[in-house]
Design an enzyme around this catalytic site. Structure first.
Site, PDB file in Angstrom:
ATOM      1  N   SER A  27       0.834  -1.214   0.000  1.00 36.13           N
ATOM      2  CA  SER A  27       0.000   0.000   0.000  1.00 36.13           C
ATOM      3  C   SER A  27       0.864   1.257   0.000  1.00 36.13           C
ATOM      4  O   SER A  27       0.589   2.221  -0.729  1.00 36.13           O
ATOM      5  CB  SER A  27      -0.899   0.022   1.239  1.00 36.13           C
ATOM      6  OG  SER A  27      -1.826  -1.030   1.181  1.00 36.13           O
ATOM      7  N   GLY A  99      -5.970  -4.145  -7.837  1.00 38.26           N
ATOM      8  CA  GLY A  99      -7.177  -3.370  -7.519  1.00 38.26           C
ATOM      9  C   GLY A  99      -6.831  -2.010  -6.936  1.00 38.26           C
ATOM     10  O   GLY A  99      -7.515  -1.009  -7.218  1.00 38.26           O
ATOM     11  N   ARG A 127     -13.662  -7.384 -10.797  1.00 32.99           N
ATOM     12  CA  ARG A 127     -13.834  -6.744  -9.483  1.00 32.99           C
ATOM     13  C   ARG A 127     -14.684  -5.472  -9.573  1.00 32.99           C
ATOM     14  O   ARG A 127     -14.677  -4.759 -10.581  1.00 32.99           O
ATOM     15  CB  ARG A 127     -12.455  -6.470  -8.866  1.00 32.99           C
ATOM     16  CG  ARG A 127     -11.751  -7.795  -8.596  1.00 32.99           C
ATOM     17  CD  ARG A 127     -10.449  -7.633  -7.912  1.00 32.99           C
ATOM     18  NE  ARG A 127     -10.611  -7.130  -6.555  1.00 32.99           N
ATOM     19  CZ  ARG A 127      -9.608  -6.759  -5.780  1.00 32.99           C
ATOM     20  NH1 ARG A 127      -8.368  -6.817  -6.236  1.00 32.99           N
ATOM     21  NH2 ARG A 127      -9.827  -6.323  -4.560  1.00 32.99           N
ATOM     22  N   SER A 172     -13.505   0.918   3.155  1.00 37.49           N
ATOM     23  CA  SER A 172     -12.505   0.625   2.126  1.00 37.49           C
ATOM     24  C   SER A 172     -11.516   1.766   1.991  1.00 37.49           C
ATOM     25  O   SER A 172     -11.883   2.889   1.635  1.00 37.49           O
ATOM     26  CB  SER A 172     -13.191   0.376   0.780  1.00 37.49           C
ATOM     27  OG  SER A 172     -12.239   0.481  -0.265  1.00 37.49           O
ATOM     28  N   ASP A 320      -6.610  -8.128   4.651  1.00 36.39           N
ATOM     29  CA  ASP A 320      -5.835  -8.940   3.712  1.00 36.39           C
ATOM     30  C   ASP A 320      -5.247 -10.196   4.370  1.00 36.39           C
ATOM     31  O   ASP A 320      -4.649 -11.024   3.686  1.00 36.39           O
ATOM     32  CB  ASP A 320      -4.680  -8.111   3.128  1.00 36.39           C
ATOM     33  CG  ASP A 320      -5.189  -7.033   2.177  1.00 36.39           C
ATOM     34  OD1 ASP A 320      -6.310  -7.172   1.644  1.00 36.39           O
ATOM     35  OD2 ASP A 320      -4.457  -6.047   1.975  1.00 36.39           O
ATOM     36  N   LYS A 347     -12.241  -9.900  -3.207  1.00 37.04           N
ATOM     37  CA  LYS A 347     -10.805  -9.615  -3.283  1.00 37.04           C
ATOM     38  C   LYS A 347     -10.241 -10.273  -4.555  1.00 37.04           C
ATOM     39  O   LYS A 347     -11.000 -10.553  -5.474  1.00 37.04           O
ATOM     40  CB  LYS A 347     -10.106 -10.108  -2.009  1.00 37.04           C
ATOM     41  CG  LYS A 347     -10.507  -9.307  -0.768  1.00 37.04           C
ATOM     42  CD  LYS A 347     -10.002  -7.885  -0.842  1.00 37.04           C
ATOM     43  CE  LYS A 347     -10.374  -7.063   0.359  1.00 37.04           C
ATOM     44  NZ  LYS A 347     -10.038  -5.641   0.182  1.00 37.04           N
TER      45      LYS A 347
HETATM   46  C1  S3P Z   1      -5.623  -1.396   0.072  1.00 37.38           C
HETATM   47  C2  S3P Z   1      -6.833  -1.470   0.672  1.00 37.38           C
HETATM   48  C3  S3P Z   1      -7.553  -2.719   0.916  1.00 37.38           C
HETATM   49  C4  S3P Z   1      -6.660  -3.945   0.749  1.00 37.38           C
HETATM   50  C5  S3P Z   1      -5.765  -3.851  -0.434  1.00 37.38           C
HETATM   51  C6  S3P Z   1      -4.889  -2.612  -0.354  1.00 37.38           C
HETATM   52  C7  S3P Z   1      -4.975  -0.084  -0.124  1.00 37.38           C
HETATM   53  O1  S3P Z   1      -8.620  -2.827   0.000  1.00 37.38           O
HETATM   54  O2  S3P Z   1      -7.449  -5.110   0.660  1.00 37.38           O
HETATM   55  O3  S3P Z   1      -4.934  -4.986  -0.536  1.00 37.38           O
HETATM   56  O4  S3P Z   1      -3.769  -0.037  -0.400  1.00 37.38           O
HETATM   57  O5  S3P Z   1      -5.686   0.926  -0.002  1.00 37.38           O
HETATM   58  P1  S3P Z   1     -10.079  -2.206   0.339  1.00 37.38           P
HETATM   59  O6  S3P Z   1      -9.871  -0.781   0.529  1.00 37.38           O
HETATM   60  O7  S3P Z   1     -10.896  -2.478  -0.894  1.00 37.38           O
HETATM   61  O8  S3P Z   1     -10.551  -2.964   1.528  1.00 37.38           O
END
Ligand code: S3P
Length: 436
Positions: A27, A99, A127, A172, A320, A347
Site C-alpha cells: 500500500s 485493484g 472486481r 474501504s 488482507d 478480493k
Molecule cells: C488497500 C486497501 C484494501 C486492501 C488492499 C490494499 C490499499 O482494500 O485489501 O490490498 O492499499 O488501499 P479495500 O480498501 O478495498 O478494503
C-alpha cells in the site's frame, strides 16, 4: 512452465527460525509512486516493493510522462511533475492484478485534462468498480465501465470536479483514497466518513508531502487546490507479508522467528490482535517511527492456539490477512467464527470460498457463510489446492504444510509475485520446504 501452471509443492513439517525482512509494504509503495509523481521536486523512495502490482503503478506514471529511475534494490527516484503535469497516455493502461492501482488511479485520473482507459487481468476485470465510480461521478467525473460495473474503466478528462461530503458505504481504504485524490483537484473541501477505520497511509503520506489533511474521528477532509512538495520515503516491510510467517511460526512447534522493520500502523495490526487473542506468542521490539509510519521488529514463537469469535471491529484492520488467519484457525483447538467480512468475497478471489474449499480438501471442517466462515480446528492432511491465482491463498496454504501430515501442492501460484517476490526463497530460508 507457464505462469498459471506454476505450482508450489510443500513438504510437510518443519519449523520457522531466524531473522528475516519481508519485502516492502504494498500500500505504501503504491502511494509513494503516486504522490512522488504529483509532487514538485525529486522524491527518493527506499524499501519499495518490486512486486508486479507496484510495478503496474510505476509503469502507469511512466506512461503519463513521469521520469522514474529504478527500482534498483528497492530504491526509486521519482522526478515529480506537479499536480498538473501529467501527460496523456498513448494507449490503455494495463494494471494487471492490482485493484489498488485501478481504484486509486480512477480517482486521480478523473481530474486530469486527458482521457484514459484502465484495464486489468482476468481477476481484476471481475472486481467491482462502482464503489469508486459512483462517488467520483457525484464529484463531476465522467467514467464508463462494463454494464456490471467492472473494468475496463474509461475516464473522460477535462471535467471540473466539485467537492463532496461522502459517507463510505463500505469500509474501504481504496475508495477513501480514490475520493481524496480526486479531492486534491476539486473546488472546495472534500470529506469522506468511514463506517470503520481503514488503513490511513494516504492521509499520512499526503501530510508527509506537505498537504493538509484534516481527520476528525472517522471523517477525513482535504481542500482542493494545494500542492505536494517532494520528500523521501522509507517503506517499511509489509505486515501483510509477515502474516504468513506469524501464522507459520505460531502453528509449527519449536518455531522462533523475528520479522524485521515491519510497519505496525494501528490500522493494519488486526492480524496481531487476532492471533494474540487466539493465544499466539507475538511480541513487538524496538518500536520506532520511520517517515510518519510506526515500525517494529516482531518476534513470533510457537504457541497453543484456541479458536475464537473474531471481533468485527478487527475485520478492516486485518482485511488482507484472513487467508493466513484461517490456516491458524484450522490448527487451533476449537471453533473460530468470522462474521462481518463480506468484502473477502470480492478480493483477488472469493477468499471465503477459496479458503473453505482448500481447508476442506485438507480434511478440515470449514463452513462458508455469507459474510464469513466457521472453522473447526483439526488435523490437516495433504492435498492439492487451487489458489485461484490469488497470491495470499497460495502463501497461506504453503504455511499450512508446517502442520499437515502429507505434501500440499498448490496450483496457480504465479501471482505470488504481485505482492511478495522472493517468497519461496525467503520461506525456505526460514524453514519451509517449497519446491516449484
Ligand atoms: C488497500 C486497501 C484494501 C486492501 C488492499 C490494499 C490499499 O482494500 O485489501 O490490498 O492499499 O488501499 P479495500 O480498501 O478495498 O478494503
Amino acid at each position: 512452465m507457464s505462469g498459471s501452471d506454476l505450482q508450489f509443492t510443500v513438504t510437510p513439517g518443519g519449523q520457522l527460525h531466524g531473522e528475516i525482512r519481508v519485502p516492502g509494504d504494498k500500500s505504501i509503495s503504491h502511494r509513494s509512486i503516486m504522490l512522488g509523481s504529483l509532487a514538485e521536486g525529486v522524491t527518493q523512495v527506499s524499501g519499495f516493493l518490486e512486486g508486479e502490482d507496484n510495478l503496474a503503478t510505476l509503469n502507469a506514471f511512466r506512461m503519463l510522462g513521469v521520469q522514474i529511475d529504478g527500482p534498483h534494490d528497492g530504491n526509486v527516484t521519482i522526478h515529480g511533475v506537479g499536480l498538473r503535469g501529467l501527460k496523456a497516455p498513448t494507449e490503455p493502461i494495463y494494471l494487471g492484478n492490482s485493484g489498488t492501482s485501478m481504484r486509486l488511479l480512477a480517482g486521480l485520473f478523473s481530474a486530469q485534462a486527458f482521457d484514459c482507459v484502465l484495464t486489468g487481468d482476468a481477476s481484476l476485470s471481475k472486481r467491482p468498480m462502482r464503489r469508486v465510480t459512483v462517488p467520483l461521478e457525484k464529484m463531476g467525473a465522467r467514467i464508463e465501465t462494463s454494464e456490471a460495473g467492472t473494468p475496463p474503466v474509461k475516464i473522460y478528462g477535462g471535467q471540473k470536479l466539485s467537492a463532496i461530503d461522502y459517507p463510505l458505504p463500505v469500509a474501504s481504504a481504496q475508495v477513501k483514497s480514490s475520493i481524496l485524490l480526486a479531492g486534491l483537484y476539486a473546488n472546495g473541501q472534500t470529506c469522506v466518513t468511514e463506517p470503520a477505520p481503514t488503513r490511513d497511509h494516504t492521509e499520512r503520506m499526503l501530510r508527509g508531502f506537505g498537504y493538509d489533511v484534516q481527520s476528525n474521528g472517522n471523517r477525513i477532509c482535504v481542500q482542493g487546490g494545494g500542492k505536494l512538495t517532494a520528500t523521501n520515503i522509507d517503506v517499511p516491510a509489509d505486515i501483510s507479508s509477515t502474516a504468513f510467517f506469524m501464522v507459520g511460526a505460531s502453528i509449527a512447534e519449536g518455531s522462533d522467528i523475528t520479522l524485521q522493520h515491519v510497519g505496525i500502523n494501528p490500522t493494519r495490526i488486526g492480524v496481531i490482535n487476532i492471533l494474540q487473542q487466539m493465544g499466539a506468542n507475538i511480541t513487538l521490539h524496538n518500536e520506532r517511527e520511520v517517515g510518519g509510519e510506526p515500525v517494529a521488529d516482531i518476534r513470533v514463537q510457537s504457541a497453543h492456539l484456541k479458536g475464537i469469535a473474531i471481533p468485527e471491529d478487527q475485520v478492516p484492520l486485518a482485511i488482507d490477512e484472513f487467508p493466513a488467519i484461517f490456516v491458524a484457525a484450522a490448527c487451533a483447538e476449537g471453533e473460530t467464527v468470522l462474521t462481518g467480512a463480506k468484502e473477502l468475497r470480492v478480493k483477488e478471489s472469493d477468499r471465503i470460498q477459496a479458503m473453505a474449499d482448500g481447508l476442506i480438501t485438507l480434511g478440515i471442517d470449514a463452513t462458508p457463510t455469507e459474510d464469513g466462515i466457521v472453522i473447526q480446528g483439526g488435523k490437516m492432511q495433504g492435498g492439492v489446492i487451487d489458489s485461484h491465482g490469488d497470491h495470499r491463498i497460495a502463501m497461506s496454504f504453503a504455511m499450512a504444510a508446517l502442520q499437515a501430515t502429507d505434501t500440499i501442492t498448490i496450483r496457480d501460484c504465479a501471482n505470488v509475485n504481485t505482492s511478495f517476490p522472493g517468497f519461496v526463497k525467503l520461506a525456505n530460508t526460514a524453514g519451509l520446504a517449497i519446491s516449484q
